[in-house]
Every structure is written in structure tokens, then in C-alpha cells.
Enzyme design. Structure first.
Site, PDB file in Angstrom:
ATOM      1  N   MET A 100      -9.709   5.087  -6.404  1.00  0.00           N
ATOM      2  CA  MET A 100     -10.703   4.392  -5.587  1.00  0.00           C
ATOM      3  C   MET A 100     -11.491   5.412  -4.754  1.00  0.00           C
ATOM      4  O   MET A 100     -12.147   5.053  -3.779  1.00  0.00           O
ATOM      5  CB  MET A 100     -10.026   3.369  -4.676  1.00  0.00           C
ATOM      6  CG  MET A 100      -9.313   2.275  -5.482  1.00  0.00           C
ATOM      7  SD  MET A 100      -9.165   0.711  -4.622  1.00  0.00           S
ATOM      8  CE  MET A 100      -8.238   1.175  -3.190  1.00  0.00           C
ATOM      9  N   LEU A 132     -11.043  11.218  -2.420  1.00  0.00           N
ATOM     10  CA  LEU A 132     -10.012  11.992  -3.125  1.00  0.00           C
ATOM     11  C   LEU A 132      -9.315  12.982  -2.199  1.00  0.00           C
ATOM     12  O   LEU A 132      -9.947  13.595  -1.342  1.00  0.00           O
ATOM     13  CB  LEU A 132     -10.648  12.731  -4.311  1.00  0.00           C
ATOM     14  CG  LEU A 132     -11.318  11.820  -5.346  1.00  0.00           C
ATOM     15  CD1 LEU A 132     -11.913  12.652  -6.484  1.00  0.00           C
ATOM     16  CD2 LEU A 132     -10.362  10.769  -5.896  1.00  0.00           C
ATOM     17  N   HIS A 179      -4.485  12.811  -5.343  1.00  0.00           N
ATOM     18  CA  HIS A 179      -5.327  12.566  -6.518  1.00  0.00           C
ATOM     19  C   HIS A 179      -5.469  13.849  -7.347  1.00  0.00           C
ATOM     20  O   HIS A 179      -5.422  13.816  -8.572  1.00  0.00           O
ATOM     21  CB  HIS A 179      -6.732  12.129  -6.085  1.00  0.00           C
ATOM     22  CG  HIS A 179      -6.788  10.822  -5.363  1.00  0.00           C
ATOM     23  ND1 HIS A 179      -7.224  10.719  -4.064  1.00  0.00           N
ATOM     24  CD2 HIS A 179      -6.496   9.552  -5.740  1.00  0.00           C
ATOM     25  CE1 HIS A 179      -7.198   9.457  -3.680  1.00  0.00           C
ATOM     26  NE2 HIS A 179      -6.755   8.720  -4.670  1.00  0.00           N
ATOM     27  N   GLN A 218      -8.827  -6.310  -5.569  1.00  0.00           N
ATOM     28  CA  GLN A 218      -7.492  -6.023  -5.040  1.00  0.00           C
ATOM     29  C   GLN A 218      -7.433  -6.048  -3.519  1.00  0.00           C
ATOM     30  O   GLN A 218      -6.389  -5.737  -2.944  1.00  0.00           O
ATOM     31  CB  GLN A 218      -6.950  -4.712  -5.607  1.00  0.00           C
ATOM     32  CG  GLN A 218      -7.603  -3.455  -5.080  1.00  0.00           C
ATOM     33  CD  GLN A 218      -7.022  -2.215  -5.753  1.00  0.00           C
ATOM     34  OE1 GLN A 218      -7.208  -1.985  -6.939  1.00  0.00           O
ATOM     35  NE2 GLN A 218      -6.292  -1.406  -5.011  1.00  0.00           N
ATOM     36  N   LYS A 275       3.664   7.051  -5.611  1.00  0.00           N
ATOM     37  CA  LYS A 275       3.513   6.541  -4.246  1.00  0.00           C
ATOM     38  C   LYS A 275       3.285   5.029  -4.268  1.00  0.00           C
ATOM     39  O   LYS A 275       3.769   4.308  -3.414  1.00  0.00           O
ATOM     40  CB  LYS A 275       2.342   7.222  -3.561  1.00  0.00           C
ATOM     41  CG  LYS A 275       2.023   6.604  -2.227  1.00  0.00           C
ATOM     42  CD  LYS A 275       1.016   7.426  -1.456  1.00  0.00           C
ATOM     43  CE  LYS A 275       0.564   6.681  -0.241  1.00  0.00           C
ATOM     44  NZ  LYS A 275      -0.395   5.631  -0.584  1.00  0.00           N
ATOM     45  N   ASP A 276       2.506   4.566  -5.264  1.00  0.00           N
ATOM     46  CA  ASP A 276       2.271   3.122  -5.418  1.00  0.00           C
ATOM     47  C   ASP A 276       3.257   2.609  -6.466  1.00  0.00           C
ATOM     48  O   ASP A 276       2.887   2.276  -7.591  1.00  0.00           O
ATOM     49  CB  ASP A 276       0.816   2.884  -5.827  1.00  0.00           C
ATOM     50  CG  ASP A 276      -0.145   3.361  -4.749  1.00  0.00           C
ATOM     51  OD1 ASP A 276      -0.383   2.599  -3.812  1.00  0.00           O
ATOM     52  OD2 ASP A 276      -0.628   4.503  -4.827  1.00  0.00           O
ATOM     53  N   GLN A 294       2.830  -0.853  -8.055  1.00  0.00           N
ATOM     54  CA  GLN A 294       1.683  -0.815  -8.974  1.00  0.00           C
ATOM     55  C   GLN A 294       2.064  -0.130 -10.288  1.00  0.00           C
ATOM     56  O   GLN A 294       1.761  -0.626 -11.376  1.00  0.00           O
ATOM     57  CB  GLN A 294       0.539  -0.059  -8.289  1.00  0.00           C
ATOM     58  CG  GLN A 294      -0.604   0.342  -9.204  1.00  0.00           C
ATOM     59  CD  GLN A 294      -1.743   0.982  -8.429  1.00  0.00           C
ATOM     60  OE1 GLN A 294      -2.471   0.287  -7.738  1.00  0.00           O
ATOM     61  NE2 GLN A 294      -1.901   2.279  -8.542  1.00  0.00           N
ATOM     62  N   SER A 312      -2.824   9.987   1.615  1.00  0.00           N
ATOM     63  CA  SER A 312      -3.393   8.672   1.307  1.00  0.00           C
ATOM     64  C   SER A 312      -4.820   8.648   1.832  1.00  0.00           C
ATOM     65  O   SER A 312      -5.120   9.251   2.869  1.00  0.00           O
ATOM     66  CB  SER A 312      -2.569   7.577   2.009  1.00  0.00           C
ATOM     67  OG  SER A 312      -3.325   6.387   2.110  1.00  0.00           O
TER      68      SER A 312
HETATM   69  P1  AMP Z   1      -6.048   5.194  -4.986  1.00  0.00           P
HETATM   70  O1  AMP Z   1      -7.357   5.934  -4.963  1.00  0.00           O
HETATM   71  O2  AMP Z   1      -5.406   5.086  -3.657  1.00  0.00           O
HETATM   72  O3  AMP Z   1      -6.140   3.888  -5.747  1.00  0.00           O
HETATM   73  O4  AMP Z   1      -5.066   6.106  -5.829  1.00  0.00           O
HETATM   74  C1  AMP Z   1      -5.375   6.508  -7.138  1.00  0.00           C
HETATM   75  C2  AMP Z   1      -4.129   7.054  -7.784  1.00  0.00           C
HETATM   76  O5  AMP Z   1      -3.658   8.169  -7.034  1.00  0.00           O
HETATM   77  C3  AMP Z   1      -2.997   6.023  -7.811  1.00  0.00           C
HETATM   78  O6  AMP Z   1      -2.331   6.130  -9.067  1.00  0.00           O
HETATM   79  C4  AMP Z   1      -2.119   6.461  -6.680  1.00  0.00           C
HETATM   80  O7  AMP Z   1      -0.760   6.109  -6.842  1.00  0.00           O
HETATM   81  C5  AMP Z   1      -2.290   7.969  -6.743  1.00  0.00           C
HETATM   82  N1  AMP Z   1      -1.939   8.566  -5.452  1.00  0.00           N
HETATM   83  C6  AMP Z   1      -2.356   8.171  -4.226  1.00  0.00           C
HETATM   84  N2  AMP Z   1      -1.779   8.930  -3.258  1.00  0.00           N
HETATM   85  C7  AMP Z   1      -0.973   9.815  -3.905  1.00  0.00           C
HETATM   86  C8  AMP Z   1      -0.110  10.872  -3.464  1.00  0.00           C
HETATM   87  N3  AMP Z   1       0.052  11.165  -2.175  1.00  0.00           N
HETATM   88  N4  AMP Z   1       0.570  11.575  -4.401  1.00  0.00           N
HETATM   89  C9  AMP Z   1       0.418  11.293  -5.722  1.00  0.00           C
HETATM   90  N5  AMP Z   1      -0.391  10.315  -6.197  1.00  0.00           N
HETATM   91  C10 AMP Z   1      -1.074   9.593  -5.304  1.00  0.00           C
END
Ligand code: AMP
Length: 281
Positions: free
Chosen positions: A30, A33, A37, A61, A150-151, A154, A186
Site C-alpha cells: 500500500m 515504503l 517492504h 480493506q 508481520k501480517d 493476512q 510499519s
Molecule cells: P502494506 O503496505 O502495509 O500493505 O505491506 C505490504 C507488505 O509488506 C505486506 O505483505 C506486509 O506484511 C509486508 N510488511 C509490512 N511491514 C513489514 C515488516 N516490518 N517486515 C516485513 N514485511 C513487512
């Protein structure tokens, strides 16, 4: 060379058509970054010859009272991060080009996987994730798609959807990347003050207390959870939403620590909702 950016499935489809002989690694995000990411992107690059990243703040979501409008958007910065990280193409669709409309066909994961953890308070969230991730997988048709542990809820749900709907892709779970304090990276950490960020380190610190007990052969779930809440109580600013010990695949609560289990937590600091988890064994 400039990083190609596509805004419609058709444009991306044309690009991918001339690259189908390559192995494609896909990282859906999303945006906003961060290093977490980037670790997914690095892995996608290592394991494939083409790395595609999508940035889509998925309206499906977010609940009515959640932070859809506030969610950090920084496309120009993200573009530079992707270019520097060696991403081959960026997909940044709009809600319209993703075909979002009323009466949309939706993917509904098994209710038992959505009833606990984040699903308890975020009605419709995982249905929104499942629908958009399925659409993205169909648009990109990658060999491998990369998601963060982390998710964890999901990730478990996406693994299940891909199995149940026979989507031909390998789902790769990637370890959570953390700051030195232990706080998981995050996009929502941007909302926190410096003090808030340091208070938020209690989340991971508290989860580790359960592993310490497990290392001493403790299998009683109440005792494991109590060790976490004791540590959490050292930071009154943290408002706990849930703390659950579940089976990592089915997400069902467990009553004894016999096998590896997912210890997952959500709560708020400075009204920012944060989640984290560890596998304890
Ligand atoms: P998001 O942009 O928050 O939807 O995250 C995109 C992807 O990055 C998802 O698969 C998350 O689980 C992963 N992600 C988010 N934060 C982390 C983190 N700290 N370490 C590893 N992967 C992450």
C-alpha cells in the site's frame, strides 16, 4: 533507465506479455515504503529475474472509521525507493482501473480464519484484502508473491485462498523487519511521535517474554499470556486490543503449547493501531 510505471491492468499486461519468459516476483504493497517492504523486494529480486511492485491503498480493506483518507501516500518517494532497490516495474492502479464498483464480486475467506485476531474488530477487512490480492495475482500472474509475516493473519488467509482457488503462484512469507528497539517497521509508525515510537517497543519486548517462558518448558497458555501482559503493563500508554495464541495455519486458539504457535497482538499507542506477532515454540 527510468522505472516503468503502469496505472491500468491493460498497460501492465502489455509490458508483462513481452517478459513472460522471465520468472516474475511480485510484492503487493500500500506504499509508504519502508525497510520491511524493501526486504520483500530484495528477496523477490534474488529469487526471480523480474520484480514487480504494486502500490494500491485498497479502500475495500478499510472500515468506515479507519484511516483510509489519512493513510500516508508518498508516490514520488516510493518511486525512488523502488528504482534504487532495482524493481523492474511499478503498478499503481486507481480504484477505477482496479474495477472497484458497487456490487463487486468478492472473495470471502473461511469465516473461522476471520473471526479472531484483527478480524474481530475489523469487519470486512480480510474480505477486502482477499478480493484485491486475488485481483492483483490474476493481473500480474507472478511465479512468486511475497508477503510479510508481520501480517500473519493476512498471510495465512492468502495461503489458504491460493490453495482453495488453485491460483498458480508460490506464496513466500518473509520475516518481520524491526528497528533496533524491536518495533516492527510499519507505514503507520509515521503517525507516532518519537516518544510514542520508543513506548511502542514494549510490544515486541512483551512478546519475547512468552518465548522466554516457553524456553523453560512452560506450556500453559494462561501463564504464557500473563508474562506478556505483565511486561505490557510497564507502558500504560499502550492500550491492548487483543493478545491471542493460535495455530499459525488455521488461526484457531490453542490451549496448550505443544507445537509452534502464533502469538499475535494488536493495540494502540497515541491512537495509532499497531500489530505484531512472533512464532513461539
Ligand atoms: P502494506 O503496505 O502495509 O500493505 O505491506 C505490504 C507488505 O509488506 C505486506 O505483505 C506486509 O506484511 C509486508 N510488511 C509490512 N511491514 C513489514 C515488516 N516490518 N517486515 C516485513 N514485511 C513487512
Amino acid at each position: 533507465m527510468n522505472l516503468p510505471l503502469f496505472t491500468t491492468p491493460n498497460e501492465l499486461g502489455h509490458y508483462l506479455q513481452s517478459h513472460r519468459s522471465q520468472s516474475i516476483g511480485f510484492v503487493p504493497t500500500m506504499g509508504a515504503l519502508h525497510l520491511g517492504h524493501q526486504s520483500l523486494i530484495d528477496r523477490a529480486r534474488r529469487e526471480n529475474t523480474l520484480a514487480i511492485v504494486s502500490i494500491f491503498v485498497n479502500p475495500l480493506q478499510f472500515g468506515a472509521n479507519e484511516d483510509l483518507d489519512l493513510y500516508p501516500r508518498q508516490l514520488e518517494i516510493d518511486r525512488v525507493i523502488c528504482q534504487t532497490a532495482g524493481v523492474d516495474a511499478l503498478f499503481v492502479p486507481s480504484p477505477t482501473s482496479m474495477g472497484l464498483k458497487d456490487a463487486l464480486t468478492q472473495v470471502i475467506p473461511p469465516a473461522m480464519m476471520m473471526s479472531g485476531l484483527c478480524g474481530r474488530t475489523r469487519a470486512g477487512h480480510f474480505q477486502g484484502v482477499a478480493t484485491i490480492v486475488t485481483k492483483l495475482l490474476n493481473i500480474v500472474q507472478p511465479d512468486r508473491a511475497y508477503f510479510g509475516e508481520k501480517d500473519a493473519q493476512q498471510l495465512a488467509i492468502i495461503r489458504r485462498i491460493v490453495t482453495d482457488l488453485n491460483i498458480p503462484v508460490d506464496i513466500i512469507g518473509c520475516p518481520t523487519l524491526r528497528a533496533d528497539s524491536g518495533l516492527a517497521h510499519s507505514s503507520r509508525n509515521q503517525y507516532l511521535s518519537i516518544a510514542g515510537r520508543s513506548q511502542a517497543a514494549v510490544i515486541y519486548r512483551s512478546l519475547q517474554q512468552a518465548q522466554k517462558l516457553a524456553d523453560l518448558q512452560e506450556v500453559n497458555v494462561d501463564k504464557l499470556l500473563a508474562a506478556v501482559t505483565t511486561e505490557l503493563s510497564t507502558v500504560p500508554a499502550f492500550q491492548l486490543e487483543y493478545l491471542e495464541l493460535v495455530d499459525p495455519e488455521t488461526l484457531q486458539p490453542i490451549d496448550r503449547l505443544n507445537n509452534a504457535a502464533l502469538l499475535a497482538i494488536a493495540g494502540r499507542i497515541e491512537n495509532t493501531r499497531l500489530i505484531d506477532n512472533v512464532i513461539i515454540s
